[in-house]
Design a protein around this motif. Structure first.
Motif, PDB file in Angstrom:
ATOM      1  N   CYS A 136     -33.961  42.866  10.972  1.00 52.05           N
ATOM      2  CA  CYS A 136     -33.441  44.237  10.992  1.00 52.05           C
ATOM      3  C   CYS A 136     -34.312  45.073  10.057  1.00 52.05           C
ATOM      4  O   CYS A 136     -34.657  44.623   8.962  1.00 52.05           O
ATOM      5  CB  CYS A 136     -31.988  44.221  10.516  1.00 52.05           C
ATOM      6  SG  CYS A 136     -31.330  45.858  10.160  1.00 52.05           S
ATOM      7  N   SER A 137     -34.684  46.280  10.481  1.00 48.88           N
ATOM      8  CA  SER A 137     -35.629  47.061   9.677  1.00 48.88           C
ATOM      9  C   SER A 137     -34.983  47.586   8.393  1.00 48.88           C
ATOM     10  O   SER A 137     -35.681  48.029   7.496  1.00 48.88           O
ATOM     11  CB  SER A 137     -36.201  48.214  10.504  1.00 48.88           C
ATOM     12  OG  SER A 137     -35.151  49.047  10.928  1.00 48.88           O
ATOM     13  N   HIS A 197     -35.921  39.213  15.554  1.00 46.72           N
ATOM     14  CA  HIS A 197     -36.777  39.582  14.427  1.00 46.72           C
ATOM     15  C   HIS A 197     -35.878  40.134  13.327  1.00 46.72           C
ATOM     16  O   HIS A 197     -34.647  40.075  13.454  1.00 46.72           O
ATOM     17  CB  HIS A 197     -37.828  40.607  14.873  1.00 46.72           C
ATOM     18  CG  HIS A 197     -37.232  41.725  15.650  1.00 46.72           C
ATOM     19  ND1 HIS A 197     -36.732  42.848  15.064  1.00 46.72           N
ATOM     20  CD2 HIS A 197     -36.988  41.852  16.974  1.00 46.72           C
ATOM     21  CE1 HIS A 197     -36.230  43.642  15.997  1.00 46.72           C
ATOM     22  NE2 HIS A 197     -36.363  43.054  17.172  1.00 46.72           N
ATOM     23  N   LYS A 240     -37.317  37.242  21.010  1.00 48.37           N
ATOM     24  CA  LYS A 240     -36.479  38.436  20.911  1.00 48.37           C
ATOM     25  C   LYS A 240     -35.918  38.685  19.526  1.00 48.37           C
ATOM     26  O   LYS A 240     -35.511  39.785  19.214  1.00 48.37           O
ATOM     27  CB  LYS A 240     -35.326  38.327  21.924  1.00 48.37           C
ATOM     28  CG  LYS A 240     -35.836  38.319  23.363  1.00 48.37           C
ATOM     29  CD  LYS A 240     -34.714  38.365  24.361  1.00 48.37           C
ATOM     30  CE  LYS A 240     -35.267  38.275  25.783  1.00 48.37           C
ATOM     31  NZ  LYS A 240     -34.251  37.854  26.743  1.00 48.37           N
ATOM     32  N   ARG A 244     -25.985  49.055  12.366  1.00 47.17           N
ATOM     33  CA  ARG A 244     -25.706  50.001  13.449  1.00 47.17           C
ATOM     34  C   ARG A 244     -24.296  50.556  13.356  1.00 47.17           C
ATOM     35  O   ARG A 244     -24.018  51.632  13.853  1.00 47.17           O
ATOM     36  CB  ARG A 244     -25.824  49.289  14.813  1.00 47.17           C
ATOM     37  CG  ARG A 244     -27.211  49.153  15.359  1.00 47.17           C
ATOM     38  CD  ARG A 244     -27.194  48.922  16.867  1.00 47.17           C
ATOM     39  NE  ARG A 244     -26.314  47.839  17.285  1.00 47.17           N
ATOM     40  CZ  ARG A 244     -26.685  46.560  17.370  1.00 47.17           C
ATOM     41  NH1 ARG A 244     -27.907  46.206  17.052  1.00 47.17           N
ATOM     42  NH2 ARG A 244     -25.842  45.630  17.767  1.00 47.17           N
ATOM     43  N   THR A 298     -31.881  40.050  14.118  1.00 43.89           N
ATOM     44  CA  THR A 298     -31.320  40.878  15.177  1.00 43.89           C
ATOM     45  C   THR A 298     -32.264  40.868  16.367  1.00 43.89           C
ATOM     46  O   THR A 298     -33.442  40.525  16.230  1.00 43.89           O
ATOM     47  CB  THR A 298     -31.109  42.330  14.694  1.00 43.89           C
ATOM     48  OG1 THR A 298     -30.574  43.093  15.770  1.00 43.89           O
ATOM     49  CG2 THR A 298     -32.420  42.961  14.245  1.00 43.89           C
ATOM     50  N   ASP A 299     -31.739  41.216  17.540  1.00 40.32           N
ATOM     51  CA  ASP A 299     -32.632  41.360  18.683  1.00 40.32           C
ATOM     52  C   ASP A 299     -32.822  42.838  19.026  1.00 40.32           C
ATOM     53  O   ASP A 299     -33.342  43.168  20.074  1.00 40.32           O
ATOM     54  CB  ASP A 299     -32.110  40.568  19.894  1.00 40.32           C
ATOM     55  CG  ASP A 299     -30.690  40.953  20.266  1.00 40.32           C
ATOM     56  OD1 ASP A 299     -30.047  41.660  19.462  1.00 40.32           O
ATOM     57  OD2 ASP A 299     -30.237  40.553  21.340  1.00 40.32           O
ATOM     58  N   GLN A 300     -32.344  43.719  18.126  1.00 43.61           N
ATOM     59  CA  GLN A 300     -32.553  45.149  18.332  1.00 43.61           C
ATOM     60  C   GLN A 300     -33.260  45.738  17.107  1.00 43.61           C
ATOM     61  O   GLN A 300     -33.658  44.999  16.218  1.00 43.61           O
ATOM     62  CB  GLN A 300     -31.209  45.828  18.580  1.00 43.61           C
ATOM     63  CG  GLN A 300     -30.520  45.240  19.817  1.00 43.61           C
ATOM     64  CD  GLN A 300     -29.257  45.950  20.173  1.00 43.61           C
ATOM     65  OE1 GLN A 300     -29.126  47.144  19.963  1.00 43.61           O
ATOM     66  NE2 GLN A 300     -28.318  45.210  20.729  1.00 43.61           N
ATOM     67  N   GLU A 301     -33.402  47.054  17.050  1.00 44.73           N
ATOM     68  CA  GLU A 301     -34.080  47.672  15.914  1.00 44.73           C
ATOM     69  C   GLU A 301     -33.272  47.449  14.637  1.00 44.73           C
ATOM     70  O   GLU A 301     -33.798  47.042  13.612  1.00 44.73           O
ATOM     71  CB  GLU A 301     -34.280  49.177  16.205  1.00 44.73           C
ATOM     72  CG  GLU A 301     -34.698  50.053  15.043  1.00 44.73           C
ATOM     73  CD  GLU A 301     -36.099  49.740  14.519  1.00 44.73           C
ATOM     74  OE1 GLU A 301     -36.865  49.071  15.239  1.00 44.73           O
ATOM     75  OE2 GLU A 301     -36.400  50.144  13.385  1.00 44.73           O
ATOM     76  N   LEU A 302     -31.946  47.708  14.737  1.00 48.06           N
ATOM     77  CA  LEU A 302     -31.049  47.487  13.600  1.00 48.06           C
ATOM     78  C   LEU A 302     -30.059  46.379  13.954  1.00 48.06           C
ATOM     79  O   LEU A 302     -29.707  46.208  15.122  1.00 48.06           O
ATOM     80  CB  LEU A 302     -30.266  48.777  13.288  1.00 48.06           C
ATOM     81  CG  LEU A 302     -31.075  49.969  12.812  1.00 48.06           C
ATOM     82  CD1 LEU A 302     -30.157  51.163  12.610  1.00 48.06           C
ATOM     83  CD2 LEU A 302     -31.832  49.663  11.531  1.00 48.06           C
ATOM     84  N   CYS A 303     -29.591  45.661  12.925  1.00 49.30           N
ATOM     85  CA  CYS A 303     -28.598  44.616  13.180  1.00 49.30           C
ATOM     86  C   CYS A 303     -27.244  45.265  13.434  1.00 49.30           C
ATOM     87  O   CYS A 303     -27.061  46.461  13.207  1.00 49.30           O
ATOM     88  CB  CYS A 303     -28.522  43.648  12.007  1.00 49.30           C
ATOM     89  SG  CYS A 303     -27.677  44.339  10.580  1.00 49.30           S
TER      90      CYS A 303
END
Lengths: 200, 200
Positions: free
Chosen positions: A59-60, A57, A55, A75, A66-71
């Protein structure tokens, strides 16, 4: 011992032994501990390892974990996105966040330039930082690499890349750590503290 | 920190933090290390934890850990099954096996009698030892519990149960550790070594 050992147990001991700072004896103690855990807890442990791998990766935007698109920092609308603090490692972000004093964004390099270690600028997240600055809106980049030879060299390298873009590039202050003892401060730190003295 | 942390990562840190002797900082270092492992190795780690739990159980004779019906000592035809060395813990078996000097069998109690810790004789593998002695063929039982108050008390308790069965019950010798320094030996050890002196 080899003849006596139980294969699944020695495999677990080996796994623990590979972790940094864990020797043979500690690995054995940890393996026996895990063996004595309730089955459910051992499953949770194994699952936590798999989850972390699947889960988490980068942060873009800032390359933090982070486990979402942005940390969570990227965010957060309240954070000042025009100030970027450049650090070596996600743990350094955690250290800054604990101060509750910094309201800007971060950029995680995931290492420092180290010719001896075979790490060049291309292995670090430097391109991502330059892209981010080139997209505009960045006023200041704070170099917060560790005060080691490699950390300094990386900060120097980055500042040379960033300055021509018209960005303010700053460096964390050197000096005596708060609560430290002058008597035990090393010469370099002391002379840097002297050079960086400020008016009351 | 809580606001910053990534959930799967903090779950992994928590799991490491529960292990004995692992504090917050070490747990973080280990979790980051596991995160940076190749995916395959992380899976092996998780699998090793599950395997250890699923495949390892107690030997049906001596209660040592094994992944088969009998442990490797009990399976070994060459071992002298008439001599049983009673230990607290599977790690003690490993310690004896490293000496390459002992050719008898073992019995693992999985603890010691500890009224303060709420451990009575029923929680230990004492019934299994008595059954084993009652099946016959046992000549000697060597008490090799740790030289602590609880270890001594457990050995004493067991010897009172075993002696009426006509079994020879012995105790490991106390004395100065080999390579030790008389000057630094504690009084109790030294007086035991004196009492247990042997002729050249």
């Amino acid at each position: 011992m080899a003849g006596y050992q139980v294969a699944p147990l020695s495999r677990l001991v080996e796994q623990f032994e590979r972790l940094p700072g864990i020797g043979r004896k500690t690995a054995q103690r940890l393996a026996y501990h895990v063996l004595q855990l309730p089955k459910k807890e051992a499953e949770n442990f194994a699952q936590a390892i798999l989850d972390a791998h699947e889960k988490i990766h980068y942060c873009s935007v800032c390359c933090n974990l982070t486990d979402q698109e942005l940390c969570s920092v990227c965010r957060n609308e309240a954070r000042e996105k025009g100030v970027i603090c450049v650090v070596e490692d996600p743990r350094d972000v955690a250290a800054f966040e604990r101060t509750h004093e910094y309201s800007g964004a971060y950029h995680v390099l995931h290492g420092v330039i180290s010719p001896l270690g075979g790490i060049g600028p291309d292995q670090l997240k430097i391109k991502e930082l330059l892209d981010r600055v080139n997209r505009g809106g960045v006023k200041e980049v704070i170099m917060a690499t560790n005060p080691t030879v490699e950390g300094e060299a990386t900060a120097m390298y980055l500042s040379r890349l960033l300055k021509p873009l018209g960005i303010k590039v700053t460096r964390l202050a050197y000096g005596i750590p708060v609560g430290g003892d002058l008597e035990y401060a090393d010469e370099v730190t002391l002379s840097r503290a002297l050079a960086g003295r400020q008016e009351f």
